[in-house]
Enzyme design. Sequence first.
Site: not given
Ligand code: PBG
Length: 328
Positions: A120, A200, A210, A238, A253, A279
């Site tokens: 990403c 997602k 973040r 999706e 997710k 997280s």
């Molecule tokens: C984007 C990404 C995110 C997470 C994993 N990959 C953040 C987002 O989409 O804002 C979140 C993972 C987590 O909250 O543990 N690269």
Amino acid sequence: MAFPVDRPRRLRRTPALRALVRETAVAPRDLVLPMFFHAALEEPRPIASMPGVHQLPVSHAARVAREATALGLGGVMLFGLPAAKDERGECGADPDGPVPRAIREMKAAEPGLVVMADVCVDEYTTHGHCGVLRTGADGSREVDNDATLDVLARIAVTYAEAGADVVAPSDMMDGRVAALRAELDRHGLGDTAILSYAVKYASAFYGPFRDAADCAPQFGDRAGYQMDPGNAREASREARLDEEEGADMLMVKPALPYLDVLSRVRAQTALPVAAYNVSGEYAMLKAAAAAGMVDEARAVLEVLTSIRRAGADFILTYHAPDAARLLG
Ligand code: PBG
């Protein structure tokens, strides 16, 4: 047959009977540990909102690979914080970036460890969005789906060339699984698997991440590309699209607020399905345990069991080391 003949409690009488008829188990190999490698660190730096989780210097990669292997974990998922960000996230495709360097160190130390890398641009862009920006007719800036595919595919090739077993696009651009597959194959990387973050949601539960990955969007939000929390049929769509584009595995997710969606995706596909216990889910449980409100060990195992029961073959979770020790 009904009460008094039928008595479910008969099979709950002893630990051995309960173990015999338990439908869902969690093992360390079902758990994948997300990790953050920071290009400019010398020592691990604690992430305030995620007790027990650190940003890591690349020099620690071999050590954490050995630890993950010793714990019997299913794998690791790498994220990177570069020395300097840019407007398009091009630095993500730098073979000397923190993720490719960490992959090489981990694979050299533990060739058998499953190493996955998140693909990403949000960690790599100055603006923190998951795509390349364009300016619309009214002067507002928005994420340009098709212009993002090329940089994503090049990041995936960089990670795969460094030795990643699995690349995991998490940006939610349309068509990115096909774009990654084509570019990987063109580079002779036909054995690199794609784990698609197919479903997602635009979730409040990514808050602590973040901070961890220093990728909060500098304007607006991610609702233009991540899914609306009210939508479940769209999850089926999706998942189907990513499977048709060539994904080897699908992910849902976050996990806990979307167990119904996980179960729906599980029912529709024969591919392995993963779930990301994100997280915010981790931070909530840790905060409740620190406040003495729940027994952490029991709560962690119950959460992981619920995610497996809903249909996940494996779980990305920051609890992985603690859970693996508990499962011993
Ligand atoms: C984007 C990404 C995110 C997470 C994993 N990959 C953040 C987002 O989409 O804002 C979140 C993972 C987590 O909250 O543990 N690269």
